[in-house]
Structure formats: structure tokens, C-alpha cells
Enzyme design. Structure first.
Site, PDB file in Angstrom:
ATOM      1  N   PRO A  10      40.971  37.282  37.346  1.00 58.53           N
ATOM      2  CA  PRO A  10      42.036  38.284  37.311  1.00 58.53           C
ATOM      3  C   PRO A  10      41.653  39.630  37.932  1.00 58.53           C
ATOM      4  O   PRO A  10      40.525  40.103  37.783  1.00 58.53           O
ATOM      5  CB  PRO A  10      42.332  38.457  35.815  1.00 58.53           C
ATOM      6  CG  PRO A  10      41.165  37.881  35.109  1.00 58.53           C
ATOM      7  CD  PRO A  10      40.602  36.824  36.001  1.00 58.53           C
ATOM      8  N   ASN A  11      42.635  40.195  38.619  1.00 60.28           N
ATOM      9  CA  ASN A  11      42.552  41.528  39.240  1.00 60.28           C
ATOM     10  C   ASN A  11      41.671  41.596  40.479  1.00 60.28           C
ATOM     11  O   ASN A  11      41.588  42.648  41.113  1.00 60.28           O
ATOM     12  CB  ASN A  11      42.096  42.593  38.216  1.00 60.28           C
ATOM     13  CG  ASN A  11      43.020  42.654  37.025  1.00 60.28           C
ATOM     14  OD1 ASN A  11      44.212  42.864  37.192  1.00 60.28           O
ATOM     15  ND2 ASN A  11      42.497  42.443  35.818  1.00 60.28           N
ATOM     16  N   ARG A  18      41.852  48.750  43.227  1.00 59.23           N
ATOM     17  CA  ARG A  18      41.320  48.928  41.872  1.00 59.23           C
ATOM     18  C   ARG A  18      39.940  49.609  41.904  1.00 59.23           C
ATOM     19  O   ARG A  18      39.035  49.171  42.621  1.00 59.23           O
ATOM     20  CB  ARG A  18      41.266  47.593  41.112  1.00 59.23           C
ATOM     21  CG  ARG A  18      40.103  46.698  41.485  1.00 59.23           C
ATOM     22  CD  ARG A  18      40.060  45.379  40.732  1.00 59.23           C
ATOM     23  NE  ARG A  18      39.684  45.489  39.342  1.00 59.23           N
ATOM     24  CZ  ARG A  18      38.957  44.573  38.699  1.00 59.23           C
ATOM     25  NH1 ARG A  18      38.518  43.476  39.320  1.00 59.23           N
ATOM     26  NH2 ARG A  18      38.663  44.722  37.442  1.00 59.23           N
ATOM     27  N   TYR A  23      34.144  48.961  42.609  1.00 57.35           N
ATOM     28  CA  TYR A  23      34.246  47.683  43.324  1.00 57.35           C
ATOM     29  C   TYR A  23      34.279  47.817  44.839  1.00 57.35           C
ATOM     30  O   TYR A  23      34.282  46.804  45.541  1.00 57.35           O
ATOM     31  CB  TYR A  23      35.487  46.918  42.831  1.00 57.35           C
ATOM     32  CG  TYR A  23      35.437  46.616  41.352  1.00 57.35           C
ATOM     33  CD1 TYR A  23      34.432  45.792  40.831  1.00 57.35           C
ATOM     34  CD2 TYR A  23      36.367  47.147  40.465  1.00 57.35           C
ATOM     35  CE1 TYR A  23      34.360  45.517  39.482  1.00 57.35           C
ATOM     36  CE2 TYR A  23      36.316  46.877  39.106  1.00 57.35           C
ATOM     37  CZ  TYR A  23      35.311  46.065  38.624  1.00 57.35           C
ATOM     38  OH  TYR A  23      35.243  45.792  37.279  1.00 57.35           O
ATOM     39  N   ASN A  74      33.503  34.164  40.625  1.00 53.71           N
ATOM     40  CA  ASN A  74      33.500  35.476  39.983  1.00 53.71           C
ATOM     41  C   ASN A  74      34.681  35.434  39.007  1.00 53.71           C
ATOM     42  O   ASN A  74      35.820  35.675  39.403  1.00 53.71           O
ATOM     43  CB  ASN A  74      33.668  36.608  40.999  1.00 53.71           C
ATOM     44  CG  ASN A  74      33.618  37.968  40.331  1.00 53.71           C
ATOM     45  OD1 ASN A  74      33.790  38.071  39.110  1.00 53.71           O
ATOM     46  ND2 ASN A  74      33.415  39.015  41.113  1.00 53.71           N
ATOM     47  N   ALA A  77      37.227  39.419  34.428  1.00 57.55           N
ATOM     48  CA  ALA A  77      37.219  39.725  32.991  1.00 57.55           C
ATOM     49  C   ALA A  77      37.013  38.478  32.126  1.00 57.55           C
ATOM     50  O   ALA A  77      36.467  38.570  31.013  1.00 57.55           O
ATOM     51  CB  ALA A  77      38.521  40.426  32.601  1.00 57.55           C
ATOM     52  N   GLU A  98      27.306  32.219  40.011  1.00 59.59           N
ATOM     53  CA  GLU A  98      28.209  33.246  39.467  1.00 59.59           C
ATOM     54  C   GLU A  98      27.897  34.579  40.144  1.00 59.59           C
ATOM     55  O   GLU A  98      26.724  34.920  40.296  1.00 59.59           O
ATOM     56  CB  GLU A  98      27.939  33.356  37.958  1.00 59.59           C
ATOM     57  CG  GLU A  98      28.635  34.495  37.250  1.00 59.59           C
ATOM     58  CD  GLU A  98      28.138  34.644  35.789  1.00 59.59           C
ATOM     59  OE1 GLU A  98      27.146  33.967  35.412  1.00 59.59           O
ATOM     60  OE2 GLU A  98      28.736  35.446  35.062  1.00 59.59           O
ATOM     61  N   HIS A 100      29.020  38.839  40.401  1.00 63.27           N
ATOM     62  CA  HIS A 100      29.777  40.033  40.009  1.00 63.27           C
ATOM     63  C   HIS A 100      29.435  41.138  40.989  1.00 63.27           C
ATOM     64  O   HIS A 100      28.260  41.376  41.264  1.00 63.27           O
ATOM     65  CB  HIS A 100      29.416  40.461  38.583  1.00 63.27           C
ATOM     66  CG  HIS A 100      29.708  39.386  37.591  1.00 63.27           C
ATOM     67  ND1 HIS A 100      30.975  39.125  37.148  1.00 63.27           N
ATOM     68  CD2 HIS A 100      28.905  38.447  37.036  1.00 63.27           C
ATOM     69  CE1 HIS A 100      30.941  38.088  36.329  1.00 63.27           C
ATOM     70  NE2 HIS A 100      29.703  37.655  36.244  1.00 63.27           N
ATOM     71  N   ARG A 107      27.106  48.555  32.475  1.00 68.37           N
ATOM     72  CA  ARG A 107      28.413  49.161  32.218  1.00 68.37           C
ATOM     73  C   ARG A 107      28.705  49.125  30.708  1.00 68.37           C
ATOM     74  O   ARG A 107      27.808  49.289  29.899  1.00 68.37           O
ATOM     75  CB  ARG A 107      29.477  48.430  33.050  1.00 68.37           C
ATOM     76  CG  ARG A 107      29.216  48.555  34.563  1.00 68.37           C
ATOM     77  CD  ARG A 107      30.252  47.811  35.370  1.00 68.37           C
ATOM     78  NE  ARG A 107      31.589  48.338  35.143  1.00 68.37           N
ATOM     79  CZ  ARG A 107      32.712  47.721  35.533  1.00 68.37           C
ATOM     80  NH1 ARG A 107      32.633  46.554  36.173  1.00 68.37           N
ATOM     81  NH2 ARG A 107      33.885  48.270  35.288  1.00 68.37           N
TER      82      ARG A 107
END
Ligand code: DQA
Length: 144
Positions: A10-11, A18, A23, A74, A77, A98, A100, A107
């Protein structure tokens, strides 16, 4: 040619808009084009899927069974919440890397745990787009 299924959660379709300080300014289509050319360079045919819906991601992972050689994901969330995505990855049994973009360990507390990391053979964080190259190099090196 080996096939890598590239999944974004998502996103991720909002990249470029964003939180660019976290990012980056590159757009999602630009990121997919970067992944596509890097994958080709490393001898992969890449297939792409992005969804904002957990169940759709589970469906797409299940479809990879018998149709892809490995998965680059990825989960965004859902990384931090989704037992369903972890179980789907385990169910199909394909090698997983994976990625990110951000350094999830540095964070908020809630980003520190990744369900997908419990299965992924390799997790790359905090390298921005370069992380996808590192992950693809891992998948290219495991002898599929
Ligand atoms: C992300 C990190 C996640 O915590 C976040 O929810 C995302 C993107 C990353 O690429 O840094 O959407 O997976």
C-alpha cells in the site's frame, strides 16, 4: 529466463508524492522501470504487481506458485502487520527478498518488526532504489 515477481504494498503507488524526504522524489513508474532494467541485466524477466489491499497481495502470491521462480517484495505497511502475507509466502515456498526504501530500524518503534523477514532469505533496508539491485543480486546468486 528466470521469472521474478515484484510486489509492492500500500501507498507505494504514491512514490514521488508521499513523504519525499523519506522515500525520495522518484515516482513509482520510474522505480518499476529501474527494477525492470536491473532485473533484465541480471538475467530475470520481471512481472509487477502493486496493491493497496492485503487480500489481493495474498492472491497474487498464491498465483506465483508454479508461475514464478522467486519473489521480490516491499510489503510497505503490511510488513509490520500481516501474518497473512507471511503465511502466503511460506505456502508457495519460493525464495523471497524483502526491500524497504527507508531504514525501518531507525524510524518509529512500530516499524522495527517485519513479519516478512521471518521468511525472506534476504532483507535490504535504507538503501533507497539501490536496495532493489542488492535484493535482485541476492536472488541471482542463489542458483535458481
Ligand atoms: C516501507 C517502510 C514501511 O514502514 C512503510 O509503511 C512503507 C514503505 C519502505 O519502503 O521504506 O510504506 O516499506
Amino acid at each position: 529466463m528466470k521469472k521474478v515477481l515484484v510486489i509492492h504494498g500500500p501507498n507505494m503507488n504514491m512514490l514521488g508524492i508521499r513523504e519525499p524526504g523519506i522515500y525520495g522524489e522518484g515516482t513509482f513508474p520510474e522505480l518499476e522501470a529501474y527494477i525492470d532494467s536491473t532485473a533484465q541485466e541480471l538475467g530475470f524477466e520481471a512481472e509487477f504487481f502493486q496493491s493497496n489491499h492485503e487480500g489481493e497481495i495474498v492472491d497474487r502470491i498464491q498465483e506465483a506458485y508454479g508461475n514464478a521462480d522467486c519473489i521480490l517484495i516491499n510489503p510497505a505497511a503490511y510488513t509490520h502487520t500481516s501474518v497473512a502475507i507471511l503465511d502466503a509466502l511460506r505456502a508457495v515456498g519460493l525464495p523471497v527478498a524483502e526491500v524497504h526504501l527507508s531504514d525501518i530500524a531507525g524510524r518509529e518503534e512500530f516499524r522495527r518488526f517485519s513479519y516478512v523477514s521471518l521468511y525472506a532469505g534476504k532483507t535490504v533496508t535504507g538503501l533507497g532504489w539501490e536496495g532493489y539491485r542488492v535484493a535482485l543480486e541476492y536472488l541471482a546468486g542463489i542458483g535458481l
